[in-house]
Write an enzyme that holds these catalytic residues in place. Structure first.
Site, PDB file in Angstrom:
ATOM      1  N   LYS A 213      37.785  38.258  29.548  1.00 34.87           N
ATOM      2  CA  LYS A 213      37.291  38.806  30.813  1.00 34.87           C
ATOM      3  C   LYS A 213      38.184  38.266  31.934  1.00 34.87           C
ATOM      4  CE  LYS A 213      33.414  38.860  34.053  1.00 34.87           C
ATOM      5  NZ  LYS A 213      34.390  38.802  35.152  1.00 34.87           N
ATOM      6  N   GLU A 294      38.262  24.468  33.363  1.00 37.51           N
ATOM      7  CA  GLU A 294      38.928  23.878  34.536  1.00 37.51           C
ATOM      8  C   GLU A 294      38.405  24.636  35.738  1.00 37.51           C
ATOM      9  OE1 GLU A 294      41.138  23.725  37.718  1.00 37.51           O
ATOM     10  OE2 GLU A 294      42.627  24.715  36.441  1.00 37.51           O
ATOM     11  N   CYS A 328      44.474  25.673  42.211  1.00 39.76           N
ATOM     12  CA  CYS A 328      43.466  24.630  42.053  1.00 39.76           C
ATOM     13  C   CYS A 328      44.070  23.257  42.288  1.00 39.76           C
ATOM     14  CB  CYS A 328      42.827  24.714  40.674  1.00 39.76           C
ATOM     15  SG  CYS A 328      43.999  24.931  39.327  1.00 39.76           S
TER      16      CYS A 328
END
Length: 544
Positions: A213, A294, A328
């Protein structure tokens, strides 16, 4: 049985193309961008190797020119998700027992295809759909993904080579590193095409099957990866492509008894909810699902007064503003000692003023657009909050405009409060907040850095005093899974710096390492005795 007689060579990192004026790669990339912009493609679901069109579609647009449509992609409903699970479980029957050397060959071919005919397609798609400049696209959708496939193949071999060191005379002990029994749910983010290309494939390399996905804002480059997988010879059903709303996809997947693992990169809230759902459903599953994730970061830089100021300023700019801060690992909070602040401030502002922002096709632009309207609104709310606060001032940027593209200037906030909102909350945009501290409070400031955020993904220290570097490293041991000394806190390279963080940043299973792949296998120990005993009695039982 697995064998490790076939030697996978030690990989080398894929060289980064420069795309400098006059280079053939610059010409080829611009031609591919033009080609992709001149067509609107239809992106189906891919389930069991078949194209499925639901008729419920969403547009893929260019963030820096959001009226330009690149593609329309079909959304999965509960029906298609169940079809994908069924297809995956059917493929598992043959893929899970395929010799590992054959699986590795497919992934080595993926790397070769990406180094060659697919390189400019993936880079152009990444530039257009997620608004990365040529260099950011090159290191992401080409170099890092090539490295994932080559290094993961090498790490897989290392895992299969792990065998019991002792087999006494008359017996043979072996370890079989089996794929998990079931399917893996791979949920991937918009900001790194390489993560999209790794999360479903790392488990697949180890013999697992996956449902993929992708983030809704990065379906476009993901589709080209699927075409590459097919060209590499990946069997139908091993990776099933089901873009769609989480409300439709998630419940069907998480409720299925065959869920064997989750490979996730995305928001903290979503990951924590998935973890809770697994816990609630734990009695339904055939096995305990492996959960690898994560999530976010509030990544830091702390400078000591001995820091090289020019290097410090460069790291601040690159760490905070490359790819619009949508990493990130992006630098988000910085601590500068007052003794060097005036010089840092002068050089920093001067450098930031030279940054150009705009379309990715203008190669002189360092900053491009943020990913979509939702991100634009979220980021600009933080900027407006800082503008209105008595505890902060805007040093650079602060302006934004979404009339044509989702553009936000590289914004720097100076705050007097070390717990100011933008020092603590993840923003995920081109916003850096600076706190100036008293150099006599070095140790106290290290503790402040350590305790300010629940995240622990990346961070860095700048100092030319080795003793201070040691102090920072020790105090911040658990504050960052990837810690950098005299370098920006971004840019981990597969094979060099395995990536992942702890605390609220994730499970720290280190993408791009053997340790991540270990999560996708389950050992079976095999003992074979060549001449088994034929009497239950032991010698101690004999009469004297």
């Amino acid at each position: 049985m697995q064998n490790s007689k076939v030697a996978v060579p030690i990989p080398v990192n894929d060289p980064i193309r420069s795309y400098a004026p006059g280079t053939p790669e610059r010409t080829a990339l611009k031609e591919k961008i033009k080609e992709l912009k001149n067509q609107v493609i239809d992106i189906p679901l891919i389930i069991g190797g078949k194209e499925i069109r639901t008729g419920n579609t969403v547009e893929c647009v260019i963030p820096h020119n959001h009226k330009h449509v690149l593609a329309n992609y079909h959304l999965a409903s509960e029906k298609e998700v169940q079809m994908a699970i069924d297809a995956a479980m059917e493929a598992w029957k043959t893929w899970s027992v395929m010799p590992w050397e054959s699986r590795v060959a497919i992934f080595k071919k993926m790397a070769s295809l990406l180094q060659g005919p697919y390189r400019y397609t993936l880079n152009a798609a990444t530039m257009l759909n997620v608004s990365k400049n040529a260099f950011q696209a090159e290191i992401d959708s080409a170099c890092e993904l090539v490295d994932f496939y080559n290094f993961n193949a090498y790490y897989a071999q290392e895992i299969y080579e792990q065998q019991p060191p002792i087999s006494p005379d008359g017996m043979w002990n072996q370890s079989e590193h089996r794929p998990l029994e079931g399917f893996i749910f791979a949920v991937t983010p918009f900001n790194f095409v390489s993560i999209g290309g790794n999360l479903p494939t790392a488990p697949a390399l180890m013999g697992n099957v996956a449902l993929w996905k992708p983030a809704s804002s990065a379906v476009y480059p993901a589709y080209f990866l699927l075409e590459m997988f097919k060209d590499a010879g990946l069997p139908d059903g091993v990776i099933n492509f089901i873009p769609g709303p989480g409300s439709k996809v998630g419940p069907v997947v998480m409720d299925n008894e065959n869920l064997a693992g989750i490979h996730f990169t995305g928001s903290t809230a979503v990951f924590q909810n998935m973890w809770k759902t697994v816990g609630d459903n734990i009695d339904k599953y055939k096995s305990y699902p492996r959960i690898v994730g994560e999530t976010g970061g509030k990544d830091f830089m702390i400078a000591h007064e001995s820091a090289d100021i020019d290097a410090l300023v460069t790291a601040m700019i690159r760490g905070a503003f490359e790819y619009q801060g949508q990493k990130c690992s992006a630098l988000s909070r910085t601590y500068i000692p007052s003794s060097i602040w005036d010089e840092v401030k002068e050089k920093y502002i001067k450098q930031v003023k030279t940054i150009k922002m705009g379309d990715v096709e203008e190669f002189g632009n360092f900053v491009n657009a943020v990913i979509d309207k939702a991100a634009f609104n979220s980021i600009t709310q933080y900027i407006d909050y800082a503008k209105e606060s008595k505890d902060a001032e805007i040093l650079t940027g602060g302006n934004y405009d979404d009339s044509e593209g989702y553009f936000i200037e590289p914004t720097t906030i100076l705050t007097k409060d070390p717990h100011f909102k933008t020092m603590e909350e993840e923003i995920f945009g081109p916003v850096l907040t600076i706190y100036v501290y008293d150099p006599k409070q070095w140790n106290e400031t290290l503790e402040l850095v350590n305790n300010t955020s629940p995240y622990a993904l990346t961070g860095c220290v700048f100092s030319n005093d080795r003793g201070k570097i040691i102090e920072a490293s020790q105090t911040l041991t658990h504050a960052a899974g990837n810690f950098y000394i005299n370098d920006k806190p971004t840019g981990a390279v597969v094979g060099q710096q395995p990536f992942g963080g702890g605390r609220a940043s994730g499970t720290n299973d280190k993408a791009g390492s053997m340790f991540n792949l270990l999560r996708w296998v389950s050992q079976r120990t095999i003992k074979e005795t060549f001449v088994p005993p034929k009497d239950y009695r032991y010698p101690f039982m004999d009469k004297e």
